[in-house]
Design a protein around this motif. Structure first.
Motif, PDB file in Angstrom:
ATOM      1  N   THR A  94      31.582  36.597  36.181  1.00  0.00           N
ATOM      2  CA  THR A  94      32.643  36.121  37.068  1.00  0.00           C
ATOM      3  C   THR A  94      33.917  35.831  36.281  1.00  0.00           C
ATOM      4  N   GLN A  95      33.759  35.138  35.145  1.00  0.00           N
ATOM      5  CA  GLN A  95      34.944  34.828  34.336  1.00  0.00           C
ATOM      6  C   GLN A  95      35.559  36.106  33.779  1.00  0.00           C
ATOM      7  N   LEU A  96      34.702  37.028  33.360  1.00  0.00           N
ATOM      8  CA  LEU A  96      35.188  38.318  32.867  1.00  0.00           C
ATOM      9  C   LEU A  96      35.996  39.025  33.958  1.00  0.00           C
ATOM     10  N   THR A  97      35.443  39.065  35.160  1.00  0.00           N
ATOM     11  CA  THR A  97      36.110  39.741  36.274  1.00  0.00           C
ATOM     12  C   THR A  97      37.451  39.093  36.592  1.00  0.00           C
ATOM     13  N   ARG A  98      37.479  37.774  36.555  1.00  0.00           N
ATOM     14  CA  ARG A  98      38.740  37.067  36.838  1.00  0.00           C
ATOM     15  C   ARG A  98      39.822  37.470  35.840  1.00  0.00           C
ATOM     16  N   ALA A  99      39.448  37.508  34.562  1.00  0.00           N
ATOM     17  CA  ALA A  99      40.438  37.871  33.539  1.00  0.00           C
ATOM     18  C   ALA A  99      40.889  39.323  33.717  1.00  0.00           C
ATOM     19  N   LEU A 100      39.943  40.196  34.038  1.00  0.00           N
ATOM     20  CA  LEU A 100      40.293  41.606  34.226  1.00  0.00           C
ATOM     21  C   LEU A 100      41.192  41.808  35.444  1.00  0.00           C
ATOM     22  N   ILE A 101      40.940  41.061  36.507  1.00  0.00           N
ATOM     23  CA  ILE A 101      41.768  41.169  37.709  1.00  0.00           C
ATOM     24  C   ILE A 101      43.196  40.705  37.401  1.00  0.00           C
ATOM     25  N   SER A 102      43.311  39.609  36.656  1.00  0.00           N
ATOM     26  CA  SER A 102      44.646  39.119  36.291  1.00  0.00           C
ATOM     27  C   SER A 102      45.381  40.121  35.427  1.00  0.00           C
ATOM     28  N   ALA A 103      44.656  40.752  34.508  1.00  0.00           N
ATOM     29  CA  ALA A 103      45.284  41.755  33.643  1.00  0.00           C
ATOM     30  C   ALA A 103      45.755  42.933  34.477  1.00  0.00           C
ATOM     31  N   GLN A 104      44.905  43.363  35.400  1.00  0.00           N
ATOM     32  CA  GLN A 104      45.246  44.490  36.266  1.00  0.00           C
ATOM     33  C   GLN A 104      46.489  44.144  37.097  1.00  0.00           C
ATOM     34  N   ALA A 105      46.533  42.929  37.630  1.00  0.00           N
ATOM     35  CA  ALA A 105      47.672  42.518  38.463  1.00  0.00           C
ATOM     36  C   ALA A 105      48.958  42.452  37.636  1.00  0.00           C
ATOM     37  N   ALA A 106      48.829  42.099  36.351  1.00  0.00           N
ATOM     38  CA  ALA A 106      50.009  42.018  35.475  1.00  0.00           C
ATOM     39  C   ALA A 106      50.283  43.361  34.811  1.00  0.00           C
ATOM     40  N   GLN A 107      49.516  44.380  35.171  1.00  0.00           N
ATOM     41  CA  GLN A 107      49.637  45.729  34.602  1.00  0.00           C
ATOM     42  C   GLN A 107      49.492  45.716  33.087  1.00  0.00           C
ATOM     43  N   ILE A 108      48.482  44.990  32.628  1.00  0.00           N
ATOM     44  CA  ILE A 108      48.181  44.918  31.203  1.00  0.00           C
ATOM     45  C   ILE A 108      46.809  45.544  30.977  1.00  0.00           C
ATOM     46  N   LYS A 109      46.757  46.427  30.009  1.00  0.00           N
ATOM     47  CA  LYS A 109      45.519  47.115  29.639  1.00  0.00           C
ATOM     48  C   LYS A 109      44.508  46.105  29.068  1.00  0.00           C
ATOM     49  N   ALA A 110      43.227  46.341  29.280  1.00  0.00           N
ATOM     50  CA  ALA A 110      42.234  45.395  28.764  1.00  0.00           C
ATOM     51  C   ALA A 110      41.080  46.099  28.059  1.00  0.00           C
ATOM     52  N   LEU A 111      40.626  45.496  26.963  1.00  0.00           N
ATOM     53  CA  LEU A 111      39.450  45.965  26.232  1.00  0.00           C
ATOM     54  C   LEU A 111      38.391  44.882  26.291  1.00  0.00           C
ATOM     55  N   GLU A 237      44.226  41.619  48.705  1.00  0.00           N
ATOM     56  CA  GLU A 237      44.715  42.485  47.619  1.00  0.00           C
ATOM     57  C   GLU A 237      43.679  42.652  46.517  1.00  0.00           C
ATOM     58  N   LEU A 238      42.640  41.816  46.580  1.00  0.00           N
ATOM     59  CA  LEU A 238      41.650  41.782  45.496  1.00  0.00           C
ATOM     60  C   LEU A 238      41.133  43.164  45.102  1.00  0.00           C
ATOM     61  N   SER A 239      40.769  43.955  46.126  1.00  0.00           N
ATOM     62  CA  SER A 239      40.148  45.246  45.844  1.00  0.00           C
ATOM     63  C   SER A 239      41.085  46.206  45.115  1.00  0.00           C
ATOM     64  N   HIS A 240      42.404  45.977  45.248  1.00  0.00           N
ATOM     65  CA  HIS A 240      43.358  46.838  44.528  1.00  0.00           C
ATOM     66  C   HIS A 240      43.262  46.636  43.024  1.00  0.00           C
ATOM     67  N   PHE A 241      42.805  45.451  42.626  1.00  0.00           N
ATOM     68  CA  PHE A 241      42.775  45.118  41.201  1.00  0.00           C
ATOM     69  C   PHE A 241      41.375  45.235  40.609  1.00  0.00           C
ATOM     70  N   MET A 242      40.458  45.808  41.402  1.00  0.00           N
ATOM     71  CA  MET A 242      39.110  46.091  40.914  1.00  0.00           C
ATOM     72  C   MET A 242      38.929  47.612  40.976  1.00  0.00           C
ATOM     73  N   PRO A 243      39.063  48.295  39.832  1.00  0.00           N
ATOM     74  CA  PRO A 243      39.119  49.762  39.841  1.00  0.00           C
ATOM     75  C   PRO A 243      37.917  50.427  40.494  1.00  0.00           C
ATOM     76  N   ASP A 244      36.736  49.833  40.370  1.00  0.00           N
ATOM     77  CA  ASP A 244      35.539  50.431  40.984  1.00  0.00           C
ATOM     78  C   ASP A 244      35.590  50.345  42.506  1.00  0.00           C
ATOM     79  N   PHE A 245      36.337  49.356  43.035  1.00  0.00           N
ATOM     80  CA  PHE A 245      36.502  49.231  44.478  1.00  0.00           C
ATOM     81  C   PHE A 245      37.636  50.136  44.963  1.00  0.00           C
ATOM     82  N   LYS A 246      38.690  50.129  44.176  1.00  0.00           N
ATOM     83  CA  LYS A 246      39.931  50.777  44.599  1.00  0.00           C
ATOM     84  C   LYS A 246      39.728  52.241  44.986  1.00  0.00           C
ATOM     85  N   THR A 247      38.886  52.940  44.232  1.00  0.00           N
ATOM     86  CA  THR A 247      38.697  54.363  44.511  1.00  0.00           C
ATOM     87  C   THR A 247      38.003  54.605  45.844  1.00  0.00           C
ATOM     88  N   HIS A 248      37.337  53.595  46.407  1.00  0.00           N
ATOM     89  CA  HIS A 248      36.602  53.788  47.664  1.00  0.00           C
ATOM     90  C   HIS A 248      37.323  53.219  48.878  1.00  0.00           C
TER      91      HIS A 248
END
Ligand SMILES: Nc1nc2c(ncn2[C@@H]2O[C@H](COP(=O)(O)OP(=O)(O)O)[C@@H](O)[C@H]2O)c(=O)[nH]1
Ligand SMILES: [Mg+2]
Ligand SMILES: [Zn+2]
Length: 297
Positions: A94-111, A237-248
């Protein structure tokens, strides 16, 4: 005379500004203006032995978390986010997903980097949980900072020439990582902390470290936090920032589908086909609910 510098360390309204010649000076924000962040380019003027920040250059991006009541910024103008996890302690997806969603929303690449690969059994279990992330476009690396560091050398190729913000829960090896990358970091941290806080306890500061003498590669560490709020994002807007959701999402019948209970939902179909991991869908449900709660202020 106004000079341009880079904020390399931050602690509230006091920041350390580095000039192009490498010299550093403590600067204060002017008036009530919101403070400069590590990674900010600022114009400052000298005042006796310190400096005053006159202006912050426009930011290319800003990485922050937003709890219900306040916004807490980590850094500005970063090239990428490195989320450091470890075989132990067990990480929260959950914490990982939260950080990844924030990065996606800020258009920042994540590793995503999974440390302590020397702890074989817990490592395999943790790796299994992370295996779906590369398909979403996130880099995934195994690391061990124990003994030799061949895995670090592989990871380093992705850090070269970049300004990387390191984020991760306590105990995963963030300090060890910084000290591996920059053997002088330990000393530098202490010196900066002392200068900024006159010796006070300093885990609340954010610091930028140059990895190379040419100042092309930088690592930014950040203080720990309890929970990663993503209240800047609307539930729909959540699904826009989750790439596995966005494609569907484009297969959903309703344009305003919440992907929770609607018929002919592309996301739920993908879940049924195993294209979306059950754990990710569960997190989506929880986050959707959290972000849908009416605000009481
Ligand atoms: N087994 C193992 N232990 C590690 C590794 N990297 C760091 N540690 C240990 O994990 C603990 C936490 O590391 P630290 O760098 O303080 O984590 P931080 O809280 O994220 O800054 C320390 O005891 C480290 O020695 C690793 O690759 N393998
Ligand atoms: Mg630490
Ligand atoms: Zn849907």
């Amino acid at each position: 005379m106004k000079q341009l510098g880079l904020v390399v360390s931050g602690h509230g309204r006091h920041v350390m500004v580095e000039s192009p010649d490498g010299s550093r000076r403590i600067c204060r924000s002017k008036g009530k203006k919101s403070g400069a962040l590590v990674g900010d380019r600022v114009w400052w003027t000298p005042t006796e032995d310190e400096g005053t920040i006159e202006r912050i250059e426009d930011r290319r991006n800003e990485f922050y978390r937003q709890d219900e009541l306040r916004t807490k910024s980590f850094a500005a103008n970063i090239d990428q986010l490195l989320i450091l996890l470890a075989a132990e302690p067990e990480f929260s997806e959950t914490q990982l997903t939260r950080a990844l969603i924030s990065a996606q929303a800020a258009q920042i690449k994540a590793l995503i980097v999974l440390n302590k690969s020397d702890l074989k059994v817990p490592f395999e279990q943790a790796w299994e949980r992370l295996k779906v992330y590369p398909a979403m476009g996130y880099g995934l690396f195994a690391l061990s900072l124990k003994d030799d560091h061949p895995s670090y050398d592989v990871l380093f190729e992705s850090l070269k020439g970049q300004m990387t913000l390191i984020l991760g829960p306590s105990g995963v090896g963030k300090s060890t990582f910084i000290n591996t990358a920059i053997p002088s970091a330990q000393i530098a941290t202490q010196e900066i902390s002392q200068a900024l806080n006159s010796g006070k306890h300093t885990t609340t500061a954010t610091n930028l470290y140059w990895v190379d003498e040419e100042h092309q590669t930088a690592l930014i560490d950040s203080p720990g936090f309890q929970s990663f709020g993503i209240h800047q994002i609307a539930a729909n807007e959540l699904s826009h920032f989750m790439p596995d959701f966005k494609t569907h999402v484009q297969s959903c019948r309703f344009y305003n589908c919440t992907h929770l209970h609607e018929p002919n939902c592309g996301v739920q179909e993908a879940l049924a086909q195993g294209l979306i991991q059950a754990s990710r869908y569960k997190i989506y449900q929880q986050l959707f609910e959290e972000l849908s709660q009416a605000r009481t202020f």
